[in-house]
Scaffold this motif. Structure first.
Motif, short mmCIF file in Angstrom:
data_model
loop_
_atom_site.label_atom_id
_atom_site.label_comp_id
_atom_site.label_asym_id
_atom_site.label_seq_id
_atom_site.Cartn_x
_atom_site.Cartn_y
_atom_site.Cartn_z
N MET A 14 0.83 -1.21 0.00
CA MET A 14 0.00 0.00 0.00
C MET A 14 0.87 1.26 0.00
O MET A 14 0.58 2.22 -0.72
CB MET A 14 -0.93 0.00 1.21
N GLN A 15 1.93 1.26 0.82
CA GLN A 15 2.82 2.42 0.86
C GLN A 15 3.49 2.65 -0.48
O GLN A 15 3.63 3.79 -0.93
CB GLN A 15 3.88 2.21 1.95
N ARG A 16 3.90 1.56 -1.16
CA ARG A 16 4.51 1.67 -2.48
C ARG A 16 3.54 2.28 -3.48
O ARG A 16 3.89 3.13 -4.29
CB ARG A 16 4.97 0.29 -2.94
N ARG A 17 2.29 1.81 -3.44
CA ARG A 17 1.27 2.34 -4.37
C ARG A 17 1.02 3.82 -4.12
O ARG A 17 0.88 4.61 -5.06
CB ARG A 17 -0.03 1.57 -4.21
N ILE A 18 0.96 4.22 -2.85
CA ILE A 18 0.75 5.63 -2.51
C ILE A 18 1.91 6.47 -3.03
O ILE A 18 1.70 7.52 -3.65
CB ILE A 18 0.57 5.81 -0.99
N GLU A 24 3.55 10.24 -9.55
CA GLU A 24 2.89 10.46 -10.84
C GLU A 24 2.18 11.81 -10.87
O GLU A 24 2.25 12.54 -11.86
CB GLU A 24 1.90 9.33 -11.12
N ARG A 25 1.50 12.16 -9.79
CA ARG A 25 0.83 13.47 -9.73
C ARG A 25 1.85 14.60 -9.79
O ARG A 25 1.62 15.62 -10.44
CB ARG A 25 0.01 13.59 -8.44
N ARG A 26 2.99 14.42 -9.11
CA ARG A 26 4.02 15.44 -9.13
C ARG A 26 4.57 15.61 -10.54
O ARG A 26 4.74 16.74 -11.02
CB ARG A 26 5.15 15.05 -8.18
N GLU A 30 4.37 19.00 -12.89
CA GLU A 30 5.58 19.63 -13.42
C GLU A 30 5.53 19.75 -14.94
O GLU A 30 6.09 20.68 -15.51
CB GLU A 30 6.81 18.84 -13.00
N GLN A 31 4.85 18.82 -15.62
CA GLN A 31 4.78 18.84 -17.07
C GLN A 31 3.64 19.70 -17.59
O GLN A 31 3.61 20.03 -18.77
CB GLN A 31 4.63 17.42 -17.61
N SER A 45 -5.13 21.52 -1.76
CA SER A 45 -5.86 20.62 -2.64
C SER A 45 -5.43 19.19 -2.38
O SER A 45 -4.42 18.93 -1.73
CB SER A 45 -5.58 20.99 -4.10
N GLY A 46 -6.17 18.22 -2.89
CA GLY A 46 -5.88 16.82 -2.65
C GLY A 46 -4.50 16.41 -3.13
O GLY A 46 -3.83 15.61 -2.50
N ALA A 47 -4.04 16.97 -4.25
CA ALA A 47 -2.74 16.59 -4.78
C ALA A 47 -1.59 17.17 -3.97
O ALA A 47 -0.48 16.70 -4.03
CB ALA A 47 -2.62 17.06 -6.23
N ASP A 48 -1.87 18.23 -3.18
CA ASP A 48 -0.81 18.88 -2.41
C ASP A 48 -0.72 18.38 -0.97
O ASP A 48 0.17 18.78 -0.25
CB ASP A 48 -1.04 20.39 -2.39
N GLN A 49 -1.65 17.56 -0.55
CA GLN A 49 -1.62 17.09 0.82
C GLN A 49 -0.54 16.05 1.01
O GLN A 49 -0.30 15.23 0.15
CB GLN A 49 -2.98 16.49 1.21
#
Length: 59
Positions: A14-18, A24-26, A30-31, A45-49
């Motif tokens: 689970m930690q690896r998946r997180i 991937e979001r980062r 960036e792109q 936002s959810g992606a920044d938490q």
């Protein structure tokens, strides 16, 4: 019942998946060529938490 070794394996998976999703979001952020307006500091936002995984011990 799930053995302790299996619980550890599941937790690590689970930690690896997180970590993979966060990375991937980062990369996507960036792109992304569109400029982003920063979210207010009080409501990230959810992606920044930050993702925290707690260890509740065996079983």
């Amino acid at each position: 019942m799930i053995s302790n070794n299996e619980m550890i394996r599941i937790r690590r998976q689970m930690q690896r998946r997180i970590r993979d999703v966060v990375a991937e979001r980062r990369r996507t952020r960036e792109q992304d060529p569109t400029p982003r307006t920063p979210a207010p500091a009080s409501t990230p936002s959810g992606a920044d938490q930050e993702v925290c995984v707690t260890d509740n011990g065996p079983g």
